[in-house]
Design a protein around this motif. Structure first.
Motif, short mmCIF file in Angstrom:
data_model
loop_
_atom_site.label_atom_id
_atom_site.label_comp_id
_atom_site.label_asym_id
_atom_site.label_seq_id
_atom_site.Cartn_x
_atom_site.Cartn_y
_atom_site.Cartn_z
N ARG A 173 1.71 6.36 2.91
CA ARG A 173 0.81 5.89 1.28
C ARG A 173 1.60 6.68 0.54
O ARG A 173 1.56 8.36 1.07
CB ARG A 173 -0.15 5.84 1.03
N PHE A 201 -0.03 8.10 -3.70
CA PHE A 201 -0.50 8.55 -3.48
C PHE A 201 0.25 9.13 -5.46
O PHE A 201 0.11 9.96 -5.68
CB PHE A 201 -2.06 8.62 -3.79
N GLU A 214 0.65 3.42 -4.68
CA GLU A 214 -0.68 3.62 -5.54
C GLU A 214 -0.42 3.90 -6.84
O GLU A 214 -0.42 5.00 -6.86
CB GLU A 214 -1.69 3.19 -3.99
N PRO A 215 -1.29 3.98 -7.31
CA PRO A 215 -1.61 2.47 -7.80
C PRO A 215 -0.92 0.99 -8.43
O PRO A 215 0.67 1.51 -8.06
CB PRO A 215 -2.66 2.75 -8.98
N GLU A 216 -1.12 0.26 -8.33
CA GLU A 216 -0.61 -0.66 -8.18
C GLU A 216 0.75 -0.57 -10.07
O GLU A 216 2.11 -1.07 -9.23
CB GLU A 216 -1.03 -2.48 -8.85
N GLU A 237 -9.35 4.97 -0.80
CA GLU A 237 -8.96 4.77 -1.63
C GLU A 237 -8.90 6.03 -2.97
O GLU A 237 -8.34 5.22 -3.75
CB GLU A 237 -9.38 3.69 -2.34
N ARG A 247 3.86 1.18 -8.26
CA ARG A 247 4.38 0.17 -7.36
C ARG A 247 5.78 -0.36 -8.47
O ARG A 247 6.89 -0.29 -8.17
CB ARG A 247 3.49 -0.54 -6.46
N GLU A 250 0.47 -1.56 0.44
CA GLU A 250 0.11 -0.05 0.10
C GLU A 250 0.77 1.23 0.39
O GLU A 250 0.10 2.64 0.49
CB GLU A 250 -1.05 -0.12 1.08
#
Length: 531
Positions: free
Chosen positions: A297, A299, A195-197, A416, A200, A192
């Motif tokens: 996180r 983002f 994000e998003p995957e 999210e 990553r 986490e």
């Protein structure tokens, strides 16, 4: 700071002042504002940080071009940012500038600590540097990029395709190569964190490819924060910039130790995909070296595209935020960019699409519902909310049932950063309320003898749905939501969203105000940025 509440610390990138703010700048800040407003609604103690990045060679060059000192140039640019932030009603709690004394103190303290921990060392830097991106590149990176272009003899920037400078100078280096395994463990144990995957995966691939130690100082120009222990060196602008997240919560100021402990680690850094390596590789490595926790996180949002291409002045496809605000208003601007864009991916935008969303969601659905309901309340109940019995309030109807299922999925979507999904859930309630009007035909009930109680029940339900929807729309359109609530004689915003969302709290017998149309319908064919 309210230690009785849970802290929520959210940041935007800090923005270069080499030019005025643009659509992408406003977009990053809007994402943070939407999330910050939501977290305040669920009663967290929010600290929302944004600001400006004012050092580096690029800034010095902009100042020289305008025949100003670097400080004069940065000072002259700040009003443009603050004015746009005000126009879009951003709710940031702090606006940090990297030329502020508090930031100099924090940067110098961190550099001293890194030196004491043997995390930095002095050596000679020889390599390629992009002034525009303020980024160093290795010989391998430059050669690979230009070879892929079919021009191996060139030395163009892998990020922006501008000509690179060859730099040879003494430099302080951060031992970034020591943190490869630790970073990979971070990504694996805390997926986490990025994000998003897809972003990553990009970072993981980059780090697995090997990390070089990072040059963190320059001697070829002076516009930056000097090292306290080596004043010929100024801090590499990206190290300077990243530290702002700690400066703003008191790093380096002993009197703010309690706030630092309360606020850190940050809950969310919002960044564009072009600066992901700084925030997801360099920044956590520096924090590890300092013995601090990494942010919870990062983002990463994509680019805003016009006809499939990233906006830029050189391409002639850049859009000024003020032009869109002039056409649609700031609230509709906020709604569109929060709801109609997939925030983790590149997204195309257009005037035509903005107008479609405006007319469909705001003019025809939300605005129309409010106008119809307040007009009927004015006409049938002398400009007041109708009175009904407790038994009627507790009686389940299609709107109360819809509202009852809204809170949990809405909150999950907002957490999210799926703002479009959250707004769609609210729009379902609006559509249900408009359908409810058509099905119950209040205008017919008003003509029927003995139907006054049923008419009151129907109008109450519609107004109550509007009251609750207005609260759910606060992160998206704060001014319009407050206007709607004011028209219902609702002025208290101190409760939590969960409390506001409970059915049956509409005040009875209080004045309602019809007011002007919230969102007059737009003629799409007549819209133009040149008007």
């Amino acid at each position: 700071m309210n230690r009785d509440k849970e802290s929520f610390f959210i940041t935007t990138p800090i923005y270069y002042v080499n030019d005025k703010p643009h659509l992408g700048t406003a977009y990053s800040t809007l994402l943070a504002d939407g999330r910050a407003r939501f977290e305040r609604l669920v009663k967290k103690d929010v600290f929302f940080l944004t600001g400006t990045d004012e050092h580096g060679e690029k800034i010095a060059q902009s100042a020289e071009k305008h025949e100003m000192s670097a400080q004069e140039w940065t000072d002259s640019m700040i009003p443009a940012f603050k004015d746009l932030w005000e126009k879009l009603n951003f709710s940031n709690d702090d606006f940090i500038r990297t030329t502020q004394d508090r930031h100099t103190v924090a940067v110098q303290k961190i550099l001293e600590e890194l030196k004491d921990k043997n995390a930095i060392y002095k050596d000679k830097y020889t390599g390629w540097y992009c002034v525009h991106e303020e980024t160093h590149f290795t010989e391998t990176q430059v050669h690979q990029y230009n070879e892929e272009k079919g021009k191996p003899e060139e030395h163009m920037c892998p990020d922006c395709d501008r000509e690179l400078e060859r730099v040879e100078e003494d430099s302080w280096f951060f031992r970034l190569s020591d943190y490869q395994d630790k970073l990979l463990s971070l990504y694996e144990e805390h997926p986490e964190f990025i994000e998003p995957e897809i972003r990553r995966n990009e970072v993981v691939s980059f780090v697995k490819g090997g990390l070089n130690d990072l040059s963190i100082s320059r001697t070829s120009f002076s516009w930056g924060i000097p090292f306290s222990f080596d004043e010929e060196h100024v801090t590499y602008v990206w190290i300077d910039a990243l530290i702002n997240y700690l400066t703003a919560i008191g790093y380096g100021d002993e009197s703010k130790a309690e706030e630092l402990a309360y606020r850190w680690p940050a809950d969310v850094h919002i960044v564009g995909k072009d600066i992901i390596r700084f925030h997801c590789v360099i920044w956590p490595a520096i924090l590890m070296a300092l013995g601090l926790e990494v942010p919870k996180r990062v983002f990463v949002h994509g680019f805003l595209l016009i006809n499939g291409k990233k906006m830029s002045k050189s391409r002639g496809n850049a859009i000024d935020p003020y032009d869109l605000i002039k056409i649609f208003g700031s609230e509709a601007y906020r709604y569109y960019f929060l709801t109609d864009i997939t925030h983790g991916a590149d997204s195309s935008i257009s005037i035509e699409r903005m107008a479609q969303v405006y007319n469909a969601d705001l003019a025809n659905s939300w605005g129309n519902l409010v106008s119809r309901a307040l007009n009927m309340s004015d006409k049938y109940f002398d400009g007041k909310t109708p009175g009904i019995t407790d038994e009627q309030i507790q009686k389940t109807n299609i709107l109360s049932a819809k509202i009852e299922k809204l809170y949990q999925p809405y909150c999950e979507a907002m957490e999210e950063m799926q703002f479009g999904k959250a707004a769609a859930l609210v729009l379902e309630v609006i559509d249900a309320a408009n359908l409810y009007i058509e099905q119950t035909t209040p205008w017919n009930l008003a003509k029927m003898e003995g139907a006054q109680e049923e008419l009151a029940f129907v109008i109450y339900n519609i107004l109550e749905a509007i009251r609750i929807v207005a609260y759910f729309y606060l992160p998206f359109m704060p001014k319009i939501s407050q206007e709607v609530l004011s028209r219902l004689s609702e002025h208290d915003l101190s409760a939590s969203l969960e409390d506001f969302a409970r059915w049956g709290q509409l005040k009875q017998g209080v004045e309602v105000h019809k007011g002007e149309a919230l969102f007059p319908r737009l003629d799409v064919e007549k819209l133009s940025l040149n008007e």
